[in-house]
Scaffold this motif. Structure first.
Motif, mmCIF file in Angstrom:
data_model
loop_
_atom_site.group_PDB
_atom_site.id
_atom_site.type_symbol
_atom_site.label_atom_id
_atom_site.label_comp_id
_atom_site.label_asym_id
_atom_site.label_seq_id
_atom_site.Cartn_x
_atom_site.Cartn_y
_atom_site.Cartn_z
ATOM 1 N N ALA A 1 0.844 -1.196 0.000
ATOM 2 C CA ALA A 1 0.000 0.000 0.000
ATOM 3 C C ALA A 1 0.873 1.238 0.000
ATOM 4 O O ALA A 1 1.873 1.298 0.716
ATOM 5 C CB ALA A 1 -0.892 0.014 1.239
ATOM 6 N N TYR B 1 0.879 5.719 -0.151
ATOM 7 C CA TYR B 1 0.189 7.008 -0.125
ATOM 8 C C TYR B 1 0.989 7.947 -1.006
ATOM 9 O O TYR B 1 2.194 7.787 -1.172
ATOM 10 C CB TYR B 1 0.169 7.590 1.287
ATOM 11 C CG TYR B 1 -0.708 6.846 2.263
ATOM 12 C CD1 TYR B 1 -2.091 6.978 2.221
ATOM 13 C CD2 TYR B 1 -0.148 6.013 3.238
ATOM 14 C CE1 TYR B 1 -2.902 6.311 3.129
ATOM 15 C CE2 TYR B 1 -0.951 5.345 4.151
ATOM 16 C CZ TYR B 1 -2.326 5.497 4.093
ATOM 17 O OH TYR B 1 -3.116 4.831 4.984
ATOM 18 N N ALA C 1 3.577 2.440 2.687
ATOM 19 C CA ALA C 1 3.148 2.229 4.078
ATOM 20 C C ALA C 1 3.230 0.742 4.439
ATOM 21 O O ALA C 1 3.612 0.388 5.549
ATOM 22 C CB ALA C 1 1.723 2.745 4.269
ATOM 23 N N GLY D 1 1.812 1.017 9.751
ATOM 24 C CA GLY D 1 0.769 0.692 8.776
ATOM 25 C C GLY D 1 -0.383 -0.142 9.318
ATOM 26 O O GLY D 1 -1.169 -0.698 8.537
ATOM 27 N N SER E 1 -3.156 0.840 10.948
ATOM 28 C CA SER E 1 -4.458 1.414 10.571
ATOM 29 C C SER E 1 -4.680 1.295 9.069
ATOM 30 O O SER E 1 -5.794 1.021 8.610
ATOM 31 C CB SER E 1 -4.542 2.879 10.998
ATOM 32 O OG SER E 1 -4.444 2.985 12.400
ATOM 33 N N THR E 2 -3.607 1.486 8.315
ATOM 34 C CA THR E 2 -3.710 1.349 6.861
ATOM 35 C C THR E 2 -4.183 -0.060 6.495
ATOM 36 O O THR E 2 -5.047 -0.239 5.626
ATOM 37 C CB THR E 2 -2.326 1.623 6.210
ATOM 38 O OG1 THR E 2 -1.907 2.932 6.589
ATOM 39 C CG2 THR E 2 -2.392 1.516 4.706
ATOM 40 N N ASP F 1 -7.811 -0.313 7.172
ATOM 41 C CA ASP F 1 -8.529 0.454 6.143
ATOM 42 C C ASP F 1 -8.658 -0.374 4.861
ATOM 43 O O ASP F 1 -9.687 -0.345 4.187
ATOM 44 C CB ASP F 1 -7.780 1.760 5.813
ATOM 45 C CG ASP F 1 -7.984 2.849 6.876
ATOM 46 O OD1 ASP F 1 -8.756 2.641 7.824
ATOM 47 O OD2 ASP F 1 -7.356 3.917 6.738
ATOM 48 N N PHE G 1 -9.730 1.875 1.789
ATOM 49 C CA PHE G 1 -8.537 2.295 1.061
ATOM 50 C C PHE G 1 -8.130 1.105 0.206
ATOM 51 O O PHE G 1 -8.351 -0.041 0.603
ATOM 52 C CB PHE G 1 -7.449 2.670 2.084
ATOM 53 C CG PHE G 1 -6.194 3.247 1.500
ATOM 54 C CD1 PHE G 1 -6.233 4.394 0.727
ATOM 55 C CD2 PHE G 1 -4.959 2.654 1.752
ATOM 56 C CE1 PHE G 1 -5.058 4.922 0.202
ATOM 57 C CE2 PHE G 1 -3.789 3.189 1.229
ATOM 58 C CZ PHE G 1 -3.840 4.320 0.452
ATOM 59 N N GLU H 1 -5.374 -1.271 -1.979
ATOM 60 C CA GLU H 1 -3.988 -1.682 -2.103
ATOM 61 C C GLU H 1 -3.491 -1.391 -3.521
ATOM 62 O O GLU H 1 -4.295 -1.287 -4.433
ATOM 63 C CB GLU H 1 -3.853 -3.192 -1.798
ATOM 64 C CG GLU H 1 -4.635 -4.127 -2.720
ATOM 65 C CD GLU H 1 -6.097 -4.291 -2.295
ATOM 66 O OE1 GLU H 1 -6.546 -3.575 -1.383
ATOM 67 O OE2 GLU H 1 -6.790 -5.125 -2.913
ATOM 68 N N ARG I 1 7.880 1.179 9.345
ATOM 69 C CA ARG I 1 7.535 1.449 7.965
ATOM 70 C C ARG I 1 8.715 1.226 7.014
ATOM 71 O O ARG I 1 9.814 1.663 7.318
ATOM 72 C CB ARG I 1 7.078 2.909 7.862
ATOM 73 C CG ARG I 1 6.506 3.300 6.511
ATOM 74 C CD ARG I 1 5.809 4.629 6.609
ATOM 75 N NE ARG I 1 6.758 5.700 6.895
ATOM 76 C CZ ARG I 1 7.506 6.282 5.968
ATOM 77 N NH1 ARG I 1 7.444 5.900 4.719
ATOM 78 N NH2 ARG I 1 8.330 7.247 6.284
#
Ligand SMILES: Nc1ncnc2c1ncn2[C@@H]1O[C@H](COP(=O)(O)OP(=O)(O)OP(=O)(O)O)[C@@H](O)[C@H]1O
Ligand SMILES: [Mg+2]
Length: 260
Positions: free
Chosen positions: A13, A15, A24, A47, A49-50, A53, A59, A61, A215
């Motif tokens: 993923a 951003y 992330a 990551g 929370s990512t 998501d 969100f 991938e 990360r």
């Protein structure tokens, strides 16, 4: 091997930040079995929370896949299988505590009256009795978090995604809600992925703890917790508990002598 409820494969993923790609998550592989309770820990920014998501479809991938019940599900369809409590509670300011708690049931087709009656039944259990008609701005941070938690639990999906659900609570409320969550889970047997920064909480609640690296986050350790169920507070001082705790702190680089 039975098909896992959730299978995340080779997930990456990114951003966009200031015109640059920020990775992330990188090549994340994990699964969650039916009725399994998995805790996810890792440094801030790893990551977590990512990942939730993405599993919930908020969100998307850039690479990899998310399978539920053995079927690859595109992001837009994932919400139907998951119930997600985000890290910052997202109560609607114009709805009362009761109306917020009932929201998920209303969205899923219950009448307003029925949804509110069902939510009302649980208010006392969550320490919220008497606060039904208050608006979020009139509640404490801990109360808002409990309303958001109640709303998530009421949605009754196969997969419950919880992002630090007890983060804003004092020790007493936290301990009560942990106990409540573990009892609910032992009774209702949903599958749970819960993010926490508290290693003790992870060992106390989980069947398995997954550790993400700094990360870009990737899975660096998985720990199966060998504590019997039902879990009790007395286990917090057992040798098994302390051994799991030490391994996980080590995986996070937080054992004495390490530089955090
Ligand atoms: N909307 C966004 N836009 C740009 N970057 C983001 C966005 N959301 C998160 N990030 C970045 O992605 C990385 C992972 O963030 P994420 O919130 O998933 O971490 P986390 O593990 O949940 O951290 P924490 O423990 O602090 O909640 C971080 O470096 C963060 O700055
Ligand atoms: Mg987070």
């Amino acid at each position: 091997m039975p098909t896992p409820l959730l299978q995340v494969s080779n997930l990456t993923a990114t951003y966009m930040e200031d015109g640059q790609h920020l990775t992330a998550l990188e090549d994340v592989n994990l699964h969650v079995d039916l009725h399994e309770f998995v805790c996810l820990i890792g440094p801030s920014g790893s990551g977590k929370s990512t990942l939730l998501d993405i599993i919930s479809g908020l969100f998307a991938e850039v690479a990899g896949s998310v399978e539920i019940d053995g079927r690859e599900i595109p992001p837009a369809e994932r919400a139907g299988s998951t119930s997600y409590m985000r890290q910052r509670d997202l109560l609607m300011p114009w709805r009362t505590a009761l109306e917020n708690a009932a929201l998920a049931l209303e969205v899923h087709g219950h009448t307003k009256t029925d949804a509110r009656a069902r939510a009302q039944e649980r208010f006392a259990e969550f320490g919220l009795a008497g606060f039904e008609d208050r608006y979020p701005a009139q509640l404490s941070g801990g109360m808002r978090q409990r309303v958001a938690f109640l709303r998530t639990v009421l949605a009754e999906r196969d997969l419950l995604l919880l992002d630090e659900p007890f983060g804003a609570l004092d020790a007493l409320n936290r301990s009560n809600l942990q106990q409540w969550l573990v009892q609910m889970w032992e009774r209702e047997q949903q599958s749970v992925v819960m993010v926490t920064h508290d290693v003790d909480e992870a060992v106390f609640l989980a069947d398995r703890v997954i550790v993400l690296s700094a990360r870009p986050g990737t899975v660096i350790h998985e720990e199966r917790i060998n504590l019997p169920r039902p879990r009790t507070r007395a286990m917090l001082t057992s040798n098994t508990f302390l051994a799991h705790r030490a391994v996980l702190l080590d995986a996070l680089g937080l054992l004495d002598g390490d530089v955090a």
